[in-house]
Design a protein around this motif. Sequence first.
Motif, PDB file in Angstrom:
ATOM      1  N   TYR A 270      80.473 104.925  42.376  1.00 18.02           N
ATOM      2  CA  TYR A 270      79.722 104.122  43.329  1.00 18.02           C
ATOM      3  C   TYR A 270      80.371 104.187  44.710  1.00 18.02           C
ATOM      4  O   TYR A 270      81.609 104.197  44.829  1.00 18.02           O
ATOM      5  CB  TYR A 270      79.677 102.659  42.892  1.00 18.02           C
ATOM      6  N   ILE A 271      79.550 104.238  45.736  1.00 21.17           N
ATOM      7  CA  ILE A 271      80.016 104.095  47.112  1.00 21.17           C
ATOM      8  C   ILE A 271      79.261 102.930  47.732  1.00 21.17           C
ATOM      9  O   ILE A 271      78.020 102.920  47.750  1.00 21.17           O
ATOM     10  CB  ILE A 271      79.785 105.379  47.928  1.00 21.17           C
ATOM     11  N   ASP A 272      80.012 101.937  48.183  1.00 16.42           N
ATOM     12  CA  ASP A 272      79.433 100.713  48.771  1.00 16.42           C
ATOM     13  C   ASP A 272      78.410 100.081  47.834  1.00 16.42           C
ATOM     14  O   ASP A 272      77.344  99.609  48.251  1.00 16.42           O
ATOM     15  CB  ASP A 272      78.794 101.024  50.128  1.00 16.42           C
ATOM     16  N   GLY A 273      78.722 100.086  46.531  1.00 11.87           N
ATOM     17  CA  GLY A 273      77.881  99.441  45.547  1.00 11.87           C
ATOM     18  C   GLY A 273      76.715 100.261  45.050  1.00 11.87           C
ATOM     19  O   GLY A 273      76.025  99.872  44.101  1.00 11.87           O
ATOM     20  N   LYS A 274      76.465 101.426  45.636  1.00  9.63           N
ATOM     21  CA  LYS A 274      75.358 102.281  45.237  1.00  9.63           C
ATOM     22  C   LYS A 274      75.882 103.412  44.365  1.00  9.63           C
ATOM     23  O   LYS A 274      76.811 104.125  44.748  1.00  9.63           O
ATOM     24  CB  LYS A 274      74.652 102.851  46.464  1.00  9.63           C
ATOM     25  N   GLU A 275      75.265 103.615  43.195  1.00  8.30           N
ATOM     26  CA  GLU A 275      75.704 104.689  42.302  1.00  8.30           C
ATOM     27  C   GLU A 275      75.355 106.047  42.900  1.00  8.30           C
ATOM     28  O   GLU A 275      74.224 106.276  43.332  1.00  8.30           O
ATOM     29  CB  GLU A 275      75.056 104.554  40.924  1.00  8.30           C
ATOM     30  N   VAL A 276      76.354 106.947  42.950  1.00 11.45           N
ATOM     31  CA  VAL A 276      76.146 108.269  43.543  1.00 11.45           C
ATOM     32  C   VAL A 276      76.111 109.367  42.481  1.00 11.45           C
ATOM     33  O   VAL A 276      75.513 110.421  42.696  1.00 11.45           O
ATOM     34  CB  VAL A 276      77.218 108.583  44.609  1.00 11.45           C
ATOM     35  N   PHE A 277      76.775 109.159  41.340  1.00  8.23           N
ATOM     36  CA  PHE A 277      76.655 110.107  40.235  1.00  8.23           C
ATOM     37  C   PHE A 277      77.153 109.479  38.950  1.00  8.23           C
ATOM     38  O   PHE A 277      77.885 108.479  38.969  1.00  8.23           O
ATOM     39  CB  PHE A 277      77.406 111.416  40.524  1.00  8.23           C
ATOM     40  N   GLN A 278      76.761 110.075  37.850  1.00  8.33           N
ATOM     41  CA  GLN A 278      77.374 109.802  36.560  1.00  8.33           C
ATOM     42  C   GLN A 278      77.725 111.142  35.929  1.00  8.33           C
ATOM     43  O   GLN A 278      77.095 112.156  36.218  1.00  8.33           O
ATOM     44  CB  GLN A 278      76.459 108.989  35.646  1.00  8.33           C
ATOM     45  N   SER A 279      78.759 111.147  35.095  1.00  9.97           N
ATOM     46  CA  SER A 279      79.234 112.423  34.561  1.00  9.97           C
ATOM     47  C   SER A 279      79.855 112.238  33.193  1.00  9.97           C
ATOM     48  O   SER A 279      80.091 111.114  32.733  1.00  9.97           O
ATOM     49  CB  SER A 279      80.278 113.029  35.506  1.00  9.97           C
ATOM     50  N   LYS A 298      87.902 121.315  36.045  1.00  4.54           N
ATOM     51  CA  LYS A 298      88.173 120.846  34.694  1.00  4.54           C
ATOM     52  C   LYS A 298      89.580 120.270  34.611  1.00  4.54           C
ATOM     53  O   LYS A 298      90.531 120.857  35.119  1.00  4.54           O
ATOM     54  CB  LYS A 298      88.017 121.992  33.699  1.00  4.54           C
ATOM     55  N   LEU A 299      89.708 119.120  33.934  1.00  4.51           N
ATOM     56  CA  LEU A 299      91.008 118.515  33.699  1.00  4.51           C
ATOM     57  C   LEU A 299      91.479 118.704  32.258  1.00  4.51           C
ATOM     58  O   LEU A 299      92.587 118.297  31.915  1.00  4.51           O
ATOM     59  CB  LEU A 299      90.976 117.021  34.037  1.00  4.51           C
ATOM     60  N   ALA A 300      90.639 119.315  31.434  1.00  8.64           N
ATOM     61  CA  ALA A 300      90.997 119.604  30.038  1.00  8.64           C
ATOM     62  C   ALA A 300      90.052 120.671  29.515  1.00  8.64           C
ATOM     63  O   ALA A 300      88.977 120.906  30.076  1.00  8.64           O
ATOM     64  CB  ALA A 300      90.911 118.336  29.183  1.00  8.64           C
ATOM     65  N   ASP A 301      90.452 121.314  28.422  1.00  6.39           N
ATOM     66  CA  ASP A 301      89.636 122.392  27.864  1.00  6.39           C
ATOM     67  C   ASP A 301      88.270 121.900  27.401  1.00  6.39           C
ATOM     68  O   ASP A 301      87.288 122.644  27.441  1.00  6.39           O
ATOM     69  CB  ASP A 301      90.373 123.053  26.693  1.00  6.39           C
ATOM     70  N   ASN A 302      88.204 120.645  26.950  1.00  4.68           N
ATOM     71  CA  ASN A 302      86.942 120.109  26.437  1.00  4.68           C
ATOM     72  C   ASN A 302      86.164 119.349  27.511  1.00  4.68           C
ATOM     73  O   ASN A 302      85.402 118.432  27.210  1.00  4.68           O
ATOM     74  CB  ASN A 302      87.194 119.192  25.244  1.00  4.68           C
ATOM     75  N   ALA A 303      86.352 119.717  28.764  1.00  7.01           N
ATOM     76  CA  ALA A 303      85.644 119.054  29.857  1.00  7.01           C
ATOM     77  C   ALA A 303      84.136 119.189  29.683  1.00  7.01           C
ATOM     78  O   ALA A 303      83.629 120.253  29.300  1.00  7.01           O
ATOM     79  CB  ALA A 303      86.077 119.649  31.194  1.00  7.01           C
ATOM     80  N   ASP A 304      83.422 118.088  29.964  1.00  2.00           N
ATOM     81  CA  ASP A 304      81.975 118.050  29.801  1.00  2.00           C
ATOM     82  C   ASP A 304      81.303 118.380  31.128  1.00  2.00           C
ATOM     83  O   ASP A 304      81.079 117.513  31.973  1.00  2.00           O
ATOM     84  CB  ASP A 304      81.556 116.654  29.319  1.00  2.00           C
ATOM     85  N   LEU A 305      80.987 119.665  31.324  1.00  2.00           N
ATOM     86  CA  LEU A 305      80.409 120.126  32.579  1.00  2.00           C
ATOM     87  C   LEU A 305      78.888 119.994  32.636  1.00  2.00           C
ATOM     88  O   LEU A 305      78.285 120.159  33.690  1.00  2.00           O
ATOM     89  CB  LEU A 305      80.785 121.602  32.802  1.00  2.00           C
ATOM     90  N   ASN A 306      78.280 119.694  31.498  1.00  2.00           N
ATOM     91  CA  ASN A 306      76.815 119.699  31.441  1.00  2.00           C
ATOM     92  C   ASN A 306      76.184 118.326  31.605  1.00  2.00           C
ATOM     93  O   ASN A 306      74.965 118.218  31.713  1.00  2.00           O
ATOM     94  CB  ASN A 306      76.372 120.310  30.108  1.00  2.00           C
ATOM     95  N   ASN A 307      77.006 117.308  31.632  1.00  2.92           N
ATOM     96  CA  ASN A 307      76.483 115.944  31.649  1.00  2.92           C
ATOM     97  C   ASN A 307      76.734 115.308  33.025  1.00  2.92           C
ATOM     98  O   ASN A 307      77.475 114.346  33.160  1.00  2.92           O
ATOM     99  CB  ASN A 307      77.123 115.115  30.538  1.00  2.92           C
ATOM    100  N   ILE A 308      76.118 115.870  34.064  1.00  2.00           N
ATOM    101  CA  ILE A 308      76.304 115.356  35.420  1.00  2.00           C
ATOM    102  C   ILE A 308      74.934 115.058  36.029  1.00  2.00           C
ATOM    103  O   ILE A 308      74.043 115.900  36.033  1.00  2.00           O
ATOM    104  CB  ILE A 308      77.072 116.366  36.305  1.00  2.00           C
ATOM    105  N   LYS A 309      74.786 113.850  36.518  1.00  4.23           N
ATOM    106  CA  LYS A 309      73.553 113.442  37.170  1.00  4.23           C
ATOM    107  C   LYS A 309      73.893 112.869  38.546  1.00  4.23           C
ATOM    108  O   LYS A 309      74.659 111.929  38.642  1.00  4.23           O
ATOM    109  CB  LYS A 309      72.815 112.393  36.342  1.00  4.23           C
ATOM    110  N   VAL A 310      73.365 113.499  39.593  1.00  5.59           N
ATOM    111  CA  VAL A 310      73.634 113.074  40.969  1.00  5.59           C
ATOM    112  C   VAL A 310      72.443 112.281  41.492  1.00  5.59           C
ATOM    113  O   VAL A 310      71.291 112.683  41.304  1.00  5.59           O
ATOM    114  CB  VAL A 310      73.892 114.306  41.865  1.00  5.59           C
ATOM    115  N   TYR A 311      72.728 111.146  42.151  1.00  2.00           N
ATOM    116  CA  TYR A 311      71.652 110.302  42.664  1.00  2.00           C
ATOM    117  C   TYR A 311      71.487 110.463  44.174  1.00  2.00           C
ATOM    118  O   TYR A 311      72.414 110.794  44.878  1.00  2.00           O
ATOM    119  CB  TYR A 311      71.945 108.831  42.333  1.00  2.00           C
TER     120      TYR A 311
END
Length: 311
Positions: A270-279, A298-311
């Motif tokens: 969130y930026i200033d209370g507004k959601e900007v992404f979820q991942s 990536k911060l680990a081998d099992n990083a979830d790169l497919n579950n990103i939603k930008v608002y």
Amino acid sequence: MRYYDAPDSWSKETPPTHCKAVPMAYLDVMSFSYSARETLSRISSIQGNENRKNKWKEKAASIQKTIKDYLWIESKDACFDRDKYHRTLNVLIHNNLRAMYWNSFTDSMAQRFVTKHLLNPEEFWTYMPLPSVAVNDPLFRNIKTNNWSRQCEALTYQRAIRALENYNFDFLIPKLGEKLFQAIGDSCIFVQQYDPFTGAPSLISLDGLQDSYGPAMLSVMEYTSRMFGIHLEQNLVFWGTYGEYESSYEQIWGNHSFKIINSKINSHAYIDGKEVFQSGKNLKIITDLQGNLLYIKKLADNADLNNIKVY
């Protein structure tokens, strides 16, 4: 140990004489010199002065070339200091990582040092990683008081973050952070040094018992910000979604609020209370100050790169 009979401190304008090793050609000082020139180039770019930007960039490149030509040993995949007679001081020290902190290594030099030495459990990747001297080096010493000849220094942990980020080794940051959190423990023991073989904190300092070392505290704060929180740098925002932890982290910057809420399966920013992404998890997500997605690491081998939603 490498300095032999050099004085412990020196404040005069000219170097000491009649010493075995000093003055030295020193990787740290040369790397700091590189960093100063690189920083002046960036400042000149911000000011819109292209001539000055290019001048300082050329000066920085010249220092980098000297480091590689004079201190880097190709067959050993690392830099080694030289004494006043230009003889190589054949001691494998962590200062190569500090040169990466100053950004004075080329990408190839950093890749080779990290893969050959930093991640070697017989040298620097011990139970508690990052001893000051490779543990299989003849000059490695088991000294608990602050010495830089053996144990893992909190300052090194703090510098390692920038060093690894400079060369795209971000995935190693959580590994170091987890070890540091374990060493400090629930009792929060903040000391200068930790044993590389056990992770035990060394409470004995030159001035007696010590448990309030600032760089250890700052390191915990910085690893937390990189792994589960928020780090702001110039016009960039770094969001951490590491591990299956539940956490809420907020950073106030001027009149603006940056917040990330981590659950075990996803993260919401969130930026200033507004959601900007979820991942998904185990990512470092970089945005601009408005939350526009720029790139992901990536911060680990099992990083979830497919579950990103930008608002």
